[in-house]
Design a protein around this motif. Structure first.
Motif: not given
Length: 394
Positions: A37, A52-53, A72-73, A75-76, A102-103, A106, A109-110
């Motif tokens: 992050s 966050d963005n 962020i699960q 959100d994903y 999604p940003s 995010q 990260t996924v």
């Protein structure tokens, strides 16, 4: 854009093309392969705050790289299966959720978790192991949102998150393209870095070149100068990509069509019969095709010096071929565009440059270049009478 970045014991200054390029630069500079992050130092509150963005970043500032992102699960899952965690459906998405948008953080990260679990999926020819996946996933989200653009709620989300209706934004999408200025800059950068490698991945370069095609045609149609286009899209200095660009424009493989037409010995013989004698040319004729190409303008009583020269003349701003020390170079607007392996490819690249950069034919060669295009069945707005007479003889 310039950022002071701290990661562990290391502190570096990063110069980025765009805000979305920050994570790419951090991964490459610090060799990071795990999720992370970013925090921004707020001088107002004298404290580090989460980012966050990436689009919320200032033009410059202090950044801190942190491990262990918050989960962020949810959100994903919302992004990929909207109906499973909210009242979202394919026809009526909810404004309260960001699952459709999604940003960048995010998304990255996924994808970092994905390539960590399956290392074989990592990009091998990019500065980041997930560069291609980022672009693909962003495009996927755009594709699934496309049928919903008429929905009032989706329109509100587009305005909030940087869509086409945002007023005063520097991002503007081409009407038929889903690429914006930031994504085009990223594609161009990846292609440029790949070209600089000893053994570049040409499939990757062509893919990035094609993704920016509609955006590039848009700015050329608005009158952008060739030098500005080449600065923004250096891939156009590669002769193979000039041929590819022309194929995307005209839907014709110009080089292959040329070889089919001019490879015919009967055609070459008929053209040789029309060429006027010229013994003053300084370049040795290596073959029938080369002879025809070098003296081509004499068919219509035009001067070959405007089209092929062995003397560098800065005032010749029209596309032309320059021969020096066994090297054929194509010039556009007085600047070198590319180097060709032989005369036929150099001439074809020169002709292609008129389409690629939307340049008008010069008066001194208009009939000769129109004749060339007519033989190759390339589209023309109008045709000179003298050209038609020569075509009748062929």
């Amino acid at each position: 854009m310039e950022y002071h970045v701290t990661c562990g014991e290391r502190k570096v200054i990063l110069n980025c093309l765009s805000k979305l390029d920050v994570t790419n630069q951090i991964e490459a500079r610090f060799s990071i392969t795990r999720p992370f992050s970013i925090q921004l130092y707020s001088q107002t509150f004298n404290d580090w705050v989460d980012v966050d963005n990436l689009t919320d970043l200032p033009e410059s500032g202090k950044l801190l790289v942190k491990d262990c992102l918050p989960e962020i699960q949810n959100d994903y899952e919302t992004a990929t299966h909207p109906s499973s965690s909210s009242s979202l459906s394919t026809t009526s998405p909810s404004v309260e959720t960001d699952g459709w948008y999604p940003s960048p953080l995010q998304i990255r990260t996924v994808l970092m978790e994905l390539v960590k679990a399956y290392p074989v999926l990592q990009d091998q020819n990019c500065s980041s192991p997930i560069s291609t996946w980022v672009c693909s996933l962003r495009q996927r989200f755009k594709d699934i949102r496309r049928p919903l653009h008429s929905d009032v709620q989706i329109a509100a989300m587009k305005i909030k998150y940087g869509g086409r209706e945002r007023q005063g934004s520097s991002k503007r999408l081409f009407e038929d393209s889903f690429e914006d200025e930031e994504s085009v800059a990223l594609h161009s950068k990846i292609a440029r870095l790949e070209l600089a490698k000893p053994h570049p991945n040409h499939d990757l370069i062509e893919d990035r070149h094609k993704r920016t095609f509609e955006f590039r045609r848009n700015i050329i149609a608005k009158g952008a100068a060739s030098n500005d286009i080449l600065d923004q899209f250096p891939t156009l200095r590669e002769i193979n990509l000039i041929f590819l660009e022309t194929k995307l424009i005209l839907k014709v493989d110009v080089l292959q069509t040329f070889m089919d037409k001019f490879g015919d010995q009967k055609m070459l013989q008929r053209l040789e019969n029309l060429i006027k004698p010229n013994h003053n040319h300084q370049v040795h004729f290596t073959g029938r095709m080369e002879k025809v190409l070098l003296l081509w303008p004499t068919i219509l009583k035009e001067n070959s010096a405007f089209y092929f020269t062995t003397i560098k003349e800065d005032e010749n701003m029209f596309p032309h071929v320059f021969f020096d020390k066994q090297e054929y170079s194509v010039f556009v607007d007085g600047k070198k565009l590319c180097v060709a392996p032989n005369l036929p490819q150099a001439v074809v690249a020169m002709i292609c440059s008129y389409w690629v950069f939307d340049i008008c034919f010069p008066k001194q060669l208009v009939k000769s270049l129109q004749l060339f295009c007519c033989i190759l069945n390339l589209p023309l707005k109008n045709r000179h009478i003298g050209v038609q007479r020569v075509l009748n003889k062929l």
